[in-house]
Design a protein around this motif. Structure first.
Motif, PDB file in Angstrom:
ATOM      1  N   MET A  37      -6.849-121.027  52.822  1.00 50.57           N
ATOM      2  CA  MET A  37      -6.529-120.269  54.041  1.00 50.57           C
ATOM      3  C   MET A  37      -5.048-120.369  54.355  1.00 50.57           C
ATOM      4  O   MET A  37      -4.436-121.403  54.195  1.00 50.57           O
ATOM      5  N   GLU A  38      -4.492-119.266  54.798  1.00 50.15           N
ATOM      6  CA  GLU A  38      -3.066-119.255  55.122  1.00 50.15           C
ATOM      7  C   GLU A  38      -2.769-120.207  56.265  1.00 50.15           C
ATOM      8  O   GLU A  38      -3.461-120.229  57.279  1.00 50.15           O
ATOM      9  N   VAL A  45      -5.608-113.209  52.084  1.00 50.04           N
ATOM     10  CA  VAL A  45      -5.843-112.205  51.052  1.00 50.04           C
ATOM     11  C   VAL A  45      -6.677-112.880  49.976  1.00 50.04           C
ATOM     12  O   VAL A  45      -6.250-113.870  49.377  1.00 50.04           O
ATOM     13  N   VAL A  46      -7.876-112.342  49.766  1.00 50.61           N
ATOM     14  CA  VAL A  46      -8.832-113.002  48.873  1.00 50.61           C
ATOM     15  C   VAL A  46      -9.160-112.121  47.676  1.00 50.61           C
ATOM     16  O   VAL A  46      -8.885-110.920  47.661  1.00 50.61           O
ATOM     17  N   ASP A  47      -9.770-112.739  46.655  1.00 52.26           N
ATOM     18  CA  ASP A  47     -10.080-112.030  45.412  1.00 52.26           C
ATOM     19  C   ASP A  47     -10.988-110.836  45.677  1.00 52.26           C
ATOM     20  O   ASP A  47     -11.808-110.842  46.599  1.00 52.26           O
ATOM     21  N   GLU A 104      -8.244-108.500  48.800  1.00 50.09           N
ATOM     22  CA  GLU A 104      -8.732-107.888  50.039  1.00 50.09           C
ATOM     23  C   GLU A 104      -8.210-108.666  51.238  1.00 50.09           C
ATOM     24  O   GLU A 104      -8.235-109.902  51.262  1.00 50.09           O
ATOM     25  N   VAL A 105      -7.740-107.932  52.237  1.00 48.63           N
ATOM     26  CA  VAL A 105      -7.212-108.536  53.458  1.00 48.63           C
ATOM     27  C   VAL A 105      -8.370-108.879  54.380  1.00 48.63           C
ATOM     28  O   VAL A 105      -9.224-108.028  54.676  1.00 48.63           O
ATOM     29  N   ILE A 106      -8.416-110.136  54.835  1.00 54.03           N
ATOM     30  CA  ILE A 106      -9.428-110.530  55.817  1.00 54.03           C
ATOM     31  C   ILE A 106      -8.726-111.160  57.021  1.00 54.03           C
ATOM     32  O   ILE A 106      -7.663-111.757  56.903  1.00 54.03           O
ATOM     33  N   TRP A 164     -14.790-114.230  59.707  1.00 53.53           N
ATOM     34  CA  TRP A 164     -13.721-113.438  59.093  1.00 53.53           C
ATOM     35  C   TRP A 164     -14.131-111.979  59.000  1.00 53.53           C
ATOM     36  O   TRP A 164     -15.245-111.656  58.589  1.00 53.53           O
ATOM     37  N   LEU A 165     -13.224-111.094  59.348  1.00 54.73           N
ATOM     38  CA  LEU A 165     -13.414-109.651  59.234  1.00 54.73           C
ATOM     39  C   LEU A 165     -12.882-109.195  57.877  1.00 54.73           C
ATOM     40  O   LEU A 165     -11.686-109.296  57.598  1.00 54.73           O
ATOM     41  N   TYR A 166     -13.778-108.689  57.038  1.00 51.64           N
ATOM     42  CA  TYR A 166     -13.387-108.157  55.733  1.00 51.64           C
ATOM     43  C   TYR A 166     -13.005-106.693  55.924  1.00 51.64           C
ATOM     44  O   TYR A 166     -13.851-105.855  56.219  1.00 51.64           O
ATOM     45  N   THR A 167     -11.703-106.405  55.772  1.00 48.39           N
ATOM     46  CA  THR A 167     -11.160-105.111  56.190  1.00 48.39           C
ATOM     47  C   THR A 167     -11.413-103.976  55.205  1.00 48.39           C
ATOM     48  O   THR A 167     -11.367-102.813  55.590  1.00 48.39           O
TER      49      THR A 167
END
Length: 538
Positions: free
Chosen positions: A1-2, A368-370, A385-387, A412-415
């Motif tokens: 996590m950032e 940003v995840v795989d 993918e930006v969450i 988390w919101l998966y955009t």
């Protein structure tokens, strides 16, 4: 996590990541502003102004009228209006009555309108009078019991309206206070555009929306002087960007909303010259129009200090040209309906990185995840993918638990947007996952191609889509609008692209048009172009 401090370390002293968001309803937010700025203009509609005290009085009157016709806490009430002072009265009046606002785009056709009214279960509707026949044609399919028409021309009244707006306000009697739990009670059903299927109602609580207003105010607090700014509000208020960045942020700050019902270039420039707004939320197509106007500099556009761009990616060349021509500074941001909507912004007090949407708002986390499982963070600079996680993220989708489960995971919101984070925490949005073109095994992001096309001296607007190709699976098609007086043909554009990008990204088909299909906000409808190019079933 950032790590929150990755980007927050760039914020100057005096800005807080852990915001103290008041536990207030949106209507209480309005009442707090009235205490500070009651005699200040709230709205300005073609020179006719309404103060905050007058707005508050009308809100209570409208809420009382809703109660008289049987609207109770939790009922849905639909708004289908262009930007006008009545919009603010109706929006806050619905909330004051404890009901939930259903936002509806006035450009919807009957089938789309019927779907949203049925899905939301709205019991009443406030509608622009010219659109009243559209409602009447599908009304039997819905739960609408009462319809209130709003006229912007006193002499025009639709045939057999239930009740006009002025008539409805006369119903006002005593108002019965309604208790609101801001973190639990819904304020708005914000329907998404339906680009991935049927439209979904994002459930936004009072707290979600107020949190986003407070977050936005925090980053502009040293650049926006409460009670003294003028916000040019031409972004539709039914759109989540206009709702927050024009209406609710202005009301929270006690600033004046200069309302225009549509984007007409000559009218917008004339209003800028006359009213001298200081804030102008816009979308790229608006900046394109202003940039290409031959006398834009003659309209005193320099009064505008803050141009925050959203809703669609801002091509770097367009941003540079707009700033060269006007002297204004464009701060591109990012958001989505499910996040009330703002999650990122290029801040006025930190380095602006062109081509990025800036850093996460205070109180917002971004990863940003795989693109596979969506569980592992990718390295800085890599695509994924930006969450998003933060207090502005919706409660879920109205009556769609399965869609909610896919989109909201462990807070988390998966955009559905593809992007990358750099070492400093600046986010770049490349494209929607569904917009990615796969040609011969190569992943092609339309924005990469569009950025180059915008650098061509003859191109005014550009959009890139994937079209079927027997050999490559998909191939790249560019649809262009040329600048007035400029010429170019397909061969010239393709040659230009070959000189400036990898061979596999070069468009193989180029189409020229007089205009591109757009939403009411001015966002180019890539989906419509894709559907036009889709093979027809035999």
């Amino acid at each position: 996590m950032e790590n929150k401090q990755t980007y927050f370390s760039h914020y100057p002293t005096g800005y807080s990541h852990d915001l103290n968001i008041p536990n207030l309803s949106l209507q209480d937010m309005l009442h707090e502003t009235v205490k500070r700025f009651g005699d200040h203009p709230a709205t300005n509609f073609y020179g006719h102004k309404m103060t905050y005290a007058e707005l508050q009085k009308a809100v209570f009157g409208f809420a009382s009228g809703l109660q008289q016709i049987g609207i109770e806490k939790g009922d849905r009430v639909a708004i289908m209006l262009p930007n006008c002072p009545q919009y603010a009265i109706v929006y806050y009046g619905i909330l004051q009555a404890g009901a939930i606002v259903t936002q509806i785009n006035p450009m919807l056709v009957e089938r789309e309108l019927s779907y949203i009214l049925k899905d939301s279960g709205s019991k009443a509707m406030i509608i622009f009078d010219a659109l009243y026949p559209k409602l009447q044609s599908i009304r039997k399919e819905t739960n609408i019991e009462s319809a209130i028409t709003v006229s912007l021309q006193a002499e025009f009244t639709p045939q057999n309206p239930d009740c006009t707006f002025p008539q409805f306000l006369t119903l006002s009697q005593s108002y019965t206070p309604i208790e609101i739990q801001p973190k639990e009670d819904l304020a708005v059903l914000q329907y998404t555009g339906g680009t991935t299927g049927r439209s979904k109602g994002a459930m936004l609580t009072h707290f979600n929306i107020l949190a986003n207003v407070v977050q936005s105010h925090e980053i502009f607090k040293n650049d926006i002087k409460d009670g003294h700014e003028k916000c040019l509000s031409v972004i539709p208020l039914f759109h989540v960007f206009g709702m927050t960045s024009c209406m609710n942020l202005s009301i929270y700050s006690g600033n004046e909303m200069i309302l225009l019902p549509r984007f007409d270039l000559e009218e917008v420039l004339a209003v800028i010259k006359k009213e001298q707004p200081t804030i102008f939320p816009g979308v790229p197509t608006m900046y394109v129009a202003i940039t290409n106007h031959p006398q834009a500099e003659n309209y005193n556009i320099s009064s505008i200090r803050i141009c925050n761009s959203g809703s669609a990616p801002m091509p770097v060349e367009l941003m540079n040209e707009f700033e060269r021509k006007t002297g204004a500074k464009v701060l591109e941001g990012y958001g989505l309906s499910e996040a009330s909507p703002v999650t990122h912004c290029n801040n006025p007090f930190t380095e602006r990185k062109a081509g990025t949407v800036g850093m996460a708002l205070p109180g917002t986390e971004c990863r940003v995840v795989d693109l596979g499982a969506g569980t592992e963070d990718v390295e800085p600079g890599q695509l994924g993918e930006v969450i998003i996680r933060g207090p502005q993220v919706m409660k879920g989708y109205w009556h769609q638990p399965e869609e909610t489960e896919v989109t909201l995971k462990e807070g988390w919101l998966y955009t559905g947007d593809i992007g990358s984070l750099d070492e400093d925490g600046y986010l770049s949005i490349v494209d929607r996952k569904k917009d990615m073109i796969i040609a011969g095994g190569f992943n092609i992001y339309p924005r990469d191609v569009e950025e180059i096309l915008y650098e061509h001296p003859a191109v005014q607007e550009a959009v890139v889509i994937g079209i079927p190709d027997e050999y490559r699976g998909e191939t790249v098609k560019a649809v262009l609008v040329l600048k007035a007086g400029k010429e170019a043909d397909e061969e010239e554009i393709i040659t230009y692209c070959r000189e400036h990008m990898s061979a596999y990204k070069v468009p193989t088909v180029v189409e020229f048009r007089q205009e591109l299909p757009k939403t009411s906000v001015g966002k180019i409808l890539r989906r419509a172009l894709r559907e036009e190019s889709a093979p027809t079933a035999k």
